[in-house]
Scaffold this motif. Structure first.
Motif, PDB file in Angstrom:
ATOM      1  N   ARG A  37      40.948  60.805  38.683  1.00  0.00           N
ATOM      2  CA  ARG A  37      39.824  60.082  38.080  1.00  0.00           C
ATOM      3  C   ARG A  37      39.378  60.748  36.783  1.00  0.00           C
ATOM      4  NH1 ARG A  37      34.281  58.155  41.215  1.00  0.00           N
ATOM      5  NH2 ARG A  37      33.538  56.751  39.571  1.00  0.00           N
ATOM      6  N   TRP A  38      39.396  62.072  36.751  1.00  0.00           N
ATOM      7  CA  TRP A  38      39.080  62.781  35.501  1.00  0.00           C
ATOM      8  C   TRP A  38      40.115  62.478  34.423  1.00  0.00           C
ATOM      9  CZ3 TRP A  38      41.849  66.980  33.231  1.00  0.00           C
ATOM     10  CH2 TRP A  38      41.229  67.511  32.095  1.00  0.00           C
ATOM     11  N   LEU A  39      41.399  62.442  34.807  1.00  0.00           N
ATOM     12  CA  LEU A  39      42.435  62.065  33.850  1.00  0.00           C
ATOM     13  C   LEU A  39      42.145  60.691  33.254  1.00  0.00           C
ATOM     14  CD1 LEU A  39      45.804  63.124  35.561  1.00  0.00           C
ATOM     15  CD2 LEU A  39      44.662  64.229  33.635  1.00  0.00           C
ATOM     16  N   ALA A  40      41.676  59.777  34.102  1.00  0.00           N
ATOM     17  CA  ALA A  40      41.400  58.421  33.638  1.00  0.00           C
ATOM     18  C   ALA A  40      40.251  58.388  32.637  1.00  0.00           C
ATOM     19  CB  ALA A  40      41.087  57.510  34.827  1.00  0.00           C
ATOM     20  N   SER A  57      51.836  48.479  29.070  1.00  0.00           N
ATOM     21  CA  SER A  57      50.458  48.253  28.645  1.00  0.00           C
ATOM     22  C   SER A  57      49.755  47.411  29.699  1.00  0.00           C
ATOM     23  CB  SER A  57      50.404  47.550  27.280  1.00  0.00           C
ATOM     24  OG  SER A  57      51.003  46.272  27.355  1.00  0.00           O
ATOM     25  N   PHE A  58      48.447  47.505  29.726  1.00  0.00           N
ATOM     26  CA  PHE A  58      47.640  46.803  30.715  1.00  0.00           C
ATOM     27  C   PHE A  58      46.715  45.834  29.995  1.00  0.00           C
ATOM     28  CE2 PHE A  58      48.970  50.741  32.573  1.00  0.00           C
ATOM     29  CZ  PHE A  58      49.338  50.397  33.861  1.00  0.00           C
ATOM     30  N   PRO A  59      46.959  44.522  30.152  1.00  0.00           N
ATOM     31  CA  PRO A  59      46.143  43.533  29.449  1.00  0.00           C
ATOM     32  C   PRO A  59      44.740  43.438  30.031  1.00  0.00           C
ATOM     33  CG  PRO A  59      47.615  42.443  30.991  1.00  0.00           C
ATOM     34  CD  PRO A  59      47.968  43.905  31.020  1.00  0.00           C
ATOM     35  N   GLY A  60      43.874  42.781  29.278  1.00  0.00           N
ATOM     36  CA  GLY A  60      42.524  42.541  29.782  1.00  0.00           C
ATOM     37  C   GLY A  60      41.567  43.647  29.389  1.00  0.00           C
ATOM     38  N   GLU A  61      40.505  43.774  30.143  1.00  0.00           N
ATOM     39  CA  GLU A  61      39.458  44.739  29.840  1.00  0.00           C
ATOM     40  C   GLU A  61      39.931  46.166  30.136  1.00  0.00           C
ATOM     41  OE1 GLU A  61      35.555  43.671  31.314  1.00  0.00           O
ATOM     42  OE2 GLU A  61      36.266  41.628  31.720  1.00  0.00           O
ATOM     43  N   PRO A  62      39.256  47.173  29.566  1.00  0.00           N
ATOM     44  CA  PRO A  62      39.641  48.576  29.815  1.00  0.00           C
ATOM     45  C   PRO A  62      39.679  48.895  31.316  1.00  0.00           C
ATOM     46  CG  PRO A  62      38.029  48.453  28.049  1.00  0.00           C
ATOM     47  CD  PRO A  62      38.133  47.067  28.618  1.00  0.00           C
ATOM     48  N   LEU A  63      40.610  49.741  31.679  1.00  0.00           N
ATOM     49  CA  LEU A  63      40.797  50.087  33.090  1.00  0.00           C
ATOM     50  C   LEU A  63      39.665  50.976  33.585  1.00  0.00           C
ATOM     51  CD1 LEU A  63      44.634  50.874  33.209  1.00  0.00           C
ATOM     52  CD2 LEU A  63      43.465  48.690  33.595  1.00  0.00           C
ATOM     53  N   GLN A  64      39.277  50.729  34.835  1.00  0.00           N
ATOM     54  CA  GLN A  64      38.260  51.540  35.495  1.00  0.00           C
ATOM     55  C   GLN A  64      38.841  52.074  36.803  1.00  0.00           C
ATOM     56  OE1 GLN A  64      34.850  49.054  36.114  1.00  0.00           O
ATOM     57  NE2 GLN A  64      34.665  48.489  33.948  1.00  0.00           N
ATOM     58  N   PHE A  65      38.680  53.363  37.010  1.00  0.00           N
ATOM     59  CA  PHE A  65      39.179  54.012  38.224  1.00  0.00           C
ATOM     60  C   PHE A  65      37.993  54.330  39.132  1.00  0.00           C
ATOM     61  CE2 PHE A  65      42.694  54.337  35.484  1.00  0.00           C
ATOM     62  CZ  PHE A  65      43.818  54.738  36.186  1.00  0.00           C
ATOM     63  N   LYS A  76      38.760  51.856  53.908  1.00  0.00           N
ATOM     64  CA  LYS A  76      38.534  52.332  52.557  1.00  0.00           C
ATOM     65  C   LYS A  76      39.872  52.587  51.876  1.00  0.00           C
ATOM     66  CE  LYS A  76      36.089  55.968  53.420  1.00  0.00           C
ATOM     67  NZ  LYS A  76      35.257  57.194  53.208  1.00  0.00           N
ATOM     68  N   SER A  77      39.896  52.430  50.566  1.00  0.00           N
ATOM     69  CA  SER A  77      41.058  52.842  49.782  1.00  0.00           C
ATOM     70  C   SER A  77      40.669  54.101  49.012  1.00  0.00           C
ATOM     71  CB  SER A  77      41.507  51.742  48.817  1.00  0.00           C
ATOM     72  OG  SER A  77      40.513  51.479  47.846  1.00  0.00           O
ATOM     73  N   ASP A  78      41.626  55.019  48.863  1.00  0.00           N
ATOM     74  CA  ASP A  78      41.330  56.280  48.186  1.00  0.00           C
ATOM     75  C   ASP A  78      41.010  56.067  46.710  1.00  0.00           C
ATOM     76  OD1 ASP A  78      41.628  57.828  50.447  1.00  0.00           O
ATOM     77  OD2 ASP A  78      43.766  58.142  50.128  1.00  0.00           O
ATOM     78  N   MET A  79      41.730  55.144  46.085  1.00  0.00           N
ATOM     79  CA  MET A  79      41.496  54.887  44.667  1.00  0.00           C
ATOM     80  C   MET A  79      41.833  53.441  44.342  1.00  0.00           C
ATOM     81  SD  MET A  79      42.881  56.931  41.299  1.00  0.00           S
ATOM     82  CE  MET A  79      41.521  58.102  41.338  1.00  0.00           C
ATOM     83  N   GLU A  80      41.008  52.864  43.492  1.00  0.00           N
ATOM     84  CA  GLU A  80      41.201  51.481  43.053  1.00  0.00           C
ATOM     85  C   GLU A  80      41.116  51.445  41.532  1.00  0.00           C
ATOM     86  OE1 GLU A  80      39.121  47.907  45.037  1.00  0.00           O
ATOM     87  OE2 GLU A  80      38.041  48.198  43.157  1.00  0.00           O
ATOM     88  N   VAL A  81      42.049  50.743  40.921  1.00  0.00           N
ATOM     89  CA  VAL A  81      42.053  50.597  39.461  1.00  0.00           C
ATOM     90  C   VAL A  81      41.765  49.146  39.135  1.00  0.00           C
ATOM     91  CG1 VAL A  81      43.363  50.959  37.333  1.00  0.00           C
ATOM     92  CG2 VAL A  81      43.811  52.413  39.335  1.00  0.00           C
ATOM     93  N   ARG A  82      40.753  48.927  38.314  1.00  0.00           N
ATOM     94  CA  ARG A  82      40.334  47.571  37.955  1.00  0.00           C
ATOM     95  C   ARG A  82      40.401  47.345  36.453  1.00  0.00           C
ATOM     96  NH1 ARG A  82      36.905  44.238  41.247  1.00  0.00           N
ATOM     97  NH2 ARG A  82      36.994  44.899  43.439  1.00  0.00           N
ATOM     98  N   SER A  83      40.675  46.111  36.103  1.00  0.00           N
ATOM     99  CA  SER A  83      40.512  45.639  34.731  1.00  0.00           C
ATOM    100  C   SER A  83      39.369  44.642  34.784  1.00  0.00           C
ATOM    101  CB  SER A  83      41.790  44.968  34.221  1.00  0.00           C
ATOM    102  OG  SER A  83      41.591  44.425  32.925  1.00  0.00           O
ATOM    103  N   GLY A  84      38.174  45.095  34.377  1.00  0.00           N
ATOM    104  CA  GLY A  84      36.995  44.272  34.587  1.00  0.00           C
ATOM    105  C   GLY A  84      36.703  44.170  36.064  1.00  0.00           C
ATOM    106  N   ALA A  85      36.628  42.939  36.576  1.00  0.00           N
ATOM    107  CA  ALA A  85      36.359  42.725  37.997  1.00  0.00           C
ATOM    108  C   ALA A  85      37.638  42.542  38.804  1.00  0.00           C
ATOM    109  CB  ALA A  85      35.464  41.494  38.164  1.00  0.00           C
ATOM    110  N   VAL A  86      38.786  42.603  38.158  1.00  0.00           N
ATOM    111  CA  VAL A  86      40.063  42.312  38.818  1.00  0.00           C
ATOM    112  C   VAL A  86      40.771  43.600  39.218  1.00  0.00           C
ATOM    113  CG1 VAL A  86      42.310  41.196  38.588  1.00  0.00           C
ATOM    114  CG2 VAL A  86      40.288  40.194  37.471  1.00  0.00           C
ATOM    115  N   PRO A  87      41.031  43.815  40.502  1.00  0.00           N
ATOM    116  CA  PRO A  87      41.798  44.996  40.919  1.00  0.00           C
ATOM    117  C   PRO A  87      43.272  44.828  40.545  1.00  0.00           C
ATOM    118  CG  PRO A  87      41.330  43.613  42.822  1.00  0.00           C
ATOM    119  CD  PRO A  87      40.602  42.997  41.663  1.00  0.00           C
TER     120      PRO A  87
END
Length: 264
Positions: A37-40, A57-65, A76-87
């Motif tokens: 998460r720090w790397l992100a 490359s990852f289209p859409g909004e900036p990635l959130q970890f 629970k999932s250990d980590m989820e990566v989203r582009s906006g509201a989309v996982p």
């Protein structure tokens, strides 16, 4: 172990001098997910490509970890990566336990719509044969190989720290490969106390015992499909105790009702 044991000795010496060993000692899985998460925060796209190198490359909004994400009741999932509201990616991290297919299936079921691009299992122990679609397996060795400290940017200190993490995960992976999870359950604490002593120096003996115990349970459950049988394990007095509990007629084990069983 012969030559392999001499290699274990060498790796233990290298890891004993590694600063990240002591930072990760009490929270092994959480340490790694927090580091990712720090790397992100430095470079989210470069971090995502560590787990999905085929995506340039990852289209859409900036990635959130996000870490420790509740995705369903009791799941629970250990980590989820989203582009906006989309996982777009789900990451499960296993350092101490052997990956359980039921848990992976339960997590994937929680992401039916919209479906992420990838489900990634990262594990220190465990083989890709245990992973079925939609999950793909990434070893800690692959994590180490894919990290390019310069690609994340950041300060000279950031780059140095990322380089330290790359070497740390590489050493852990090399050590785990010399401690294979096989069908030969030799209870190394009794048979090979020297190996136990070396792993104890790194505070990894419990990690290895948990991996062996959870692997034994996984193999048993794949061979014997028994309804009403609850299987678990815990570590006590430097030994792995495995319990088999059968629910009594009209009662259930999961809700704390009576059951009969055995511990080994």
């Amino acid at each position: 172990m012969g030559q392999d044991f001499r290699r274990v000795e060498h790796l233990v010496e290298e890891l004993s001098d590694h600063p990240l060993l002591y930072l990760s000692a009490n929270s092994k899985e959480l340490f790694h997910t927090n580091f990712w998460r720090w790397l992100a925060r430095l470079n989210p796209d470069a971090t995502a490509r560590v787990f999905m190198p085929s995506i340039s490359s990852f289209p859409g909004e900036p990635l959130q970890f996000r870490t420790e994400v509740r995705v369903g009741k009791g799941t629970k999932s250990d980590m989820e990566v989203r582009s906006g509201a989309v996982p777009i990616m789900v990451i499960e991290n296993k350092v101490k336990d052997y990956p359980k297919r039921e848990q992976l299936e339960r997590i994937a079921e929680c992401y039916r719509s919209p479906r992420p691009l990838a489900f990634v299992l990262v594990s220190l122990f465990g083989s890709p044969e245990e992973v079925s679609p939609p999950w793909t397996h990434v070893s800690y060795g692959q994590i180490s190989e894919r990290i390019d400290a310069e690609s994340f940017g950041g300060s000279p200190f950031d780059i140095m720290l990322i380089g330290q993490y790359k070497s740390f995960t590489g050493l852990l992976s090399q050590l785990s490969e010399l401690l294979p999870v096989t069908l030969s359950y030799d209870f190394f604490n009794t048979v090979n106390r020297e190996l136990f002593s070396y792993l104890g120096r790194l505070r990894l003996w419990e990690v290895y015992q948990k991996a062996r115990a959870s692997h034994m349970i996984s193999c048993f459950q794949k061979t014997y499909h028994l309804d009403g049988l609850a299987i678990g394990y815990y570590i006590n007095h430097q030994k792995a105790t495995i319990s088999f509990v059968w629910s009594l007629p009209g009662f259930g084990v999961a809700d704390g009702s009576p059951g009969a069983g055995v511990q080994i």
